[in-house]
Enzyme design. Sequence first.
Site, short mmCIF file in Angstrom:
data_model
loop_
_atom_site.label_atom_id
_atom_site.label_comp_id
_atom_site.label_asym_id
_atom_site.label_seq_id
_atom_site.Cartn_x
_atom_site.Cartn_y
_atom_site.Cartn_z
N ASP B 36 0.81 -1.21 0.00
CA ASP B 36 0.00 0.00 0.00
C ASP B 36 0.85 1.27 0.00
O ASP B 36 0.32 2.36 -0.24
CB ASP B 36 -0.97 0.00 1.20
CG ASP B 36 -2.05 -1.08 1.05
OD1 ASP B 36 -1.97 -1.86 0.08
OD2 ASP B 36 -2.95 -1.13 1.89
N ASP B 283 -14.45 34.83 -35.59
CA ASP B 283 -13.60 33.67 -35.78
C ASP B 283 -14.17 32.42 -35.10
O ASP B 283 -13.88 31.30 -35.49
CB ASP B 283 -12.23 34.04 -35.18
CG ASP B 283 -11.27 32.89 -35.25
OD1 ASP B 283 -10.80 32.63 -36.36
OD2 ASP B 283 -11.02 32.25 -34.21
N GLY B 418 -11.42 26.78 -37.68
CA GLY B 418 -12.49 27.17 -38.59
C GLY B 418 -12.20 27.00 -40.06
O GLY B 418 -12.79 26.16 -40.73
N LEU B 419 -11.25 27.80 -40.59
CA LEU B 419 -11.05 27.74 -42.03
C LEU B 419 -10.42 26.43 -42.45
O LEU B 419 -10.70 25.91 -43.52
CB LEU B 419 -10.18 28.92 -42.49
CG LEU B 419 -10.97 30.22 -42.61
CD1 LEU B 419 -10.06 31.34 -43.06
CD2 LEU B 419 -12.15 30.08 -43.57
S1 SF4 Z 1 -2.21 -7.07 -2.41
FE1 SF4 Z 1 -3.59 -5.30 -2.46
S2 SF4 Z 1 -3.92 -4.83 -0.31
FE2 SF4 Z 1 -2.13 -6.16 -0.40
S3 SF4 Z 1 -0.39 -4.79 -0.43
FE3 SF4 Z 1 -0.91 -5.27 -2.55
S4 SF4 Z 1 -2.28 -3.59 -3.13
FE4 SF4 Z 1 -2.20 -3.60 -0.92
#
Ligand code: SF4
Lengths: 426, 519
Positions: B36, B283, B418-419
Amino acid sequence: MSVHTLPLPKAGCAEPDIIRERGQHEVFCGLTGIVWLHRKIQDAFFLVVGSRTCAHLLQSAAGVMIFAEPRFGTAVMEERDLAGMADANEELDKVVARLLDRRPDIKMLFLVGSCPSEVIKLDLSRAAERLSRHYSPEVRVLNYTGSGIETTFTEGEDRCLAALVPELTDATSEAPELLVVGALADVVEDQFARLFAEIGIERVSFLPPRNSRALPPVGPNTRFLLAQPFLGETARCLTERGARHIPAPFPLGAEGTTAWLGAAARAFGADPMAFRHATAAAEARAKRALQPFRDEMAGKTIFFMPDSQLEVPLARMLSRELGMEPIEVGTPYLHRAHLAEELKLLGSDVQLSEGQDVERQLDRVRAARPDVTVCGLGLANPLEADGLTTKWSIELIFTPIQGYDQASDLAGLFARPFDRKTRLRV
Amino acid sequence: MQLTVWTYEGPPHVGAMRVATAMTDVHYVLHAPQGDTYADLLFTMIERREKRPPVTYTTFKARDLGSDTAALFKSTLESAHERFKPAAMLVGASCTGELIQDDPAGLAKAANLPCPVIPLELPSYQRKENWGAGETFYQIVRHLAAREGVEPVAGKPQGRVPRCNILGATALGFRHRDDVMEITKLLKENGIEVAVVAPLGASAADIARLPDADFNVLLYPEIGEQAARWLKRTYGQDYTTTVPIGVGATREFVAEVRRLAGLDALPDRSDAGRLPWFSRSVDSTYLTGKRVFVFGDATHAVAAARVATEEFGFELVGLGTYSREQARAVREAAQAHGLTALITDDYLDVEQAIAEAEPELVLGTQMERHIAKRLGIGCAVISAPVHVQDYPARYSPQMGFEGANVLWDSWVHPLVMGLEEHLLGMFREDFEFSDTAKPSHLGPGQRVSEAPAAEPALRPLAEEGPIRIWSADAEAELKKIPFFVRGKARKNTERFAAERGLAEITLETLYDAKAHFAR
Ligand code: SF4
């Protein structure tokens, strides 16, 4: 944070002190391996059974660069799956049915476990068996874990390859066969295949294969060579199938590549003349290509934060072939047996560290002010902002760096930040 | 279980990180596994922050489970406090931490730290990033701005300059930093002082000062509204309800803040930036009725729909959001344009809706940018989630009058001029006008082909209607129509033919259909 710094008892002067720490680990989990594995095995799909966090990790690690429909996805568990309102297995079956319906090109499906699926003890191996029965022979369903509580970063590949081992057929031939284990860039794989042929090793196969239907056989006549240092579990499973490991350093740099090929050549009793003939020119070319980098990089200090487990082989290559000076070589896990040849070459005066307490390690980085720090993506810019030069370790996984003809590319990855510094006047 | 490939929002603890990282002296201890820690890179790489987010993760492992994860949490908390000495701490769990039920709140209380500790309950399996940010900010405000026995402030003392707070901006927000600068300037020009901006750049002490202001300016309701409501309930502080994106909304915003500040209404304001004149300039005629598809967070999507129609003269052909919590506002806005809002967080649904609506411009997030690229349609980014290139070096707010100038530049840029558009139409056979060529002002290069051959789409094939046979000359004529309207022309012609039961589409059918659909 409980921190234990336990120097190992010294076994003669060959055994260096190792810093062992337990604090915050700033390393991706094994799910990350999917980012390269889903490209390598072209008919496989990786379905993570996890949370929104897992999906977000994959997306952030992959970047949205490879936006073309990836062959991975996440079955995100929701409140109802956890509260028992829905049967997780039934839900999973539904997701798989929908997926395979949409993607008839998929021939192998990996159910990849995550922290949440493991904590709630969702048995993915049973799920894989059930689904495999249902979808065979069109689709094989396997499972492994990439969870952050079991695996770091590259260990996800280890678990994935280990899950493939029981699928390998028994080798029937009497002749010895070479199995090269670990995902390599296709171009590198092709180079190695040519080199082995020239050396005189005829029967060579690679794990993982590019196609799930081309799984190599394995048996007592198989000798295997690890192309990556993080494959402990895969090696164990192969050994159980009777295959024998060829100890070798890893094919990084000119010296490393020669030693790696040489270990295989010796194991197969190849003719030394044929070996020299096959490798001498390529080795000389690699050394020539490295020379300008050596002039530039010699004497520069380098610090490795633990990340991919490639740290020890990289430190060996950078110190011996470019003359750089490793200050600390951190690795999430030090596989003593598989790194034995590397550690001999690296020498015993290099400070190794295993595990991590990121804050303490950063204190050491700031105190040492190395010329280059190899680290993960989360740490690089803050260190750059402190005036330190960094190299993202993930780039070393996503770039072909193994073999003779990539030796200078590898050196180039480390030289580029310096090149940039000398150009910039802002 | 929901199959997800790319997600619009991260988990709720990432929202909490956005708040913690925005502030100057709080620290967040998160009970989470090592993987994480990837979330750090969102801040250091995508937003290019020079500091790591103020977050410590316990990074527990399988072998810790069941034995001492609680002890690990406690020691991590203590050592993080010791090292960072924050003015306040946030404690909570990620999705895995939530499952092991170690009760970070109780553990933190037991640790008895010499600073306020704010427990966060962010249900990872129900909620997402924006909700997590909103909840975190609310908890911080409730804990740090609570006062004992203070009467609600009713009206400012005579003679003092009116004073407000700006609420809702966070780290990793889409242009939050620049919006705050622009709105601060605008308030100052109107004689209103900004007391505290929060959470972006605020300290814990600043949060405690929030109740001293006369009212609150709420820039990002997704994140700040819960806190604003609490401040209103507790201290009687009103908050703004207009989000100043676009010229019209900015004018209304100015009127609203002047009313809340007790200032006289301004006479019609002429200094509204360049957008009004640019849009009226001859324009810009070519922008009239350009088909635009809008998707993003609710606030930005609703605002973009209004600006696109009222200030650019575009035609809205699709409007949606990934945020179910705020879906109501988007549904109402869509209805006002005779559309059904697209409420989904599955980008494959969005891709299909865009392909069907055949817009000439997409205003969306980084997901829609990729979808538009694949479909060969111009796109401008108007909402998070965004990638590194959407954190530009230059000053580029979305809000206020300067923000409207930025919208003008960034939405017109991807369109064929545009043009040039006329010339493309007149001389289809010029080889440099091939379909794969990009608009000339976007530099050399090729459009991305519509369907990457090697990657079959992860979606059921769109239902095929009865395919009409095109005669060779009609097919050739169709190719002479510029690519950005060709899809629409093909579809209209086929519909026209189908309605009349024509077996073959001839040159005549093509022009009959054109006349039929011309307005
Ligand atoms: S498996 Fe999912 S919850 Fe586990 S560390 Fe990896 S990202 Fe995080």
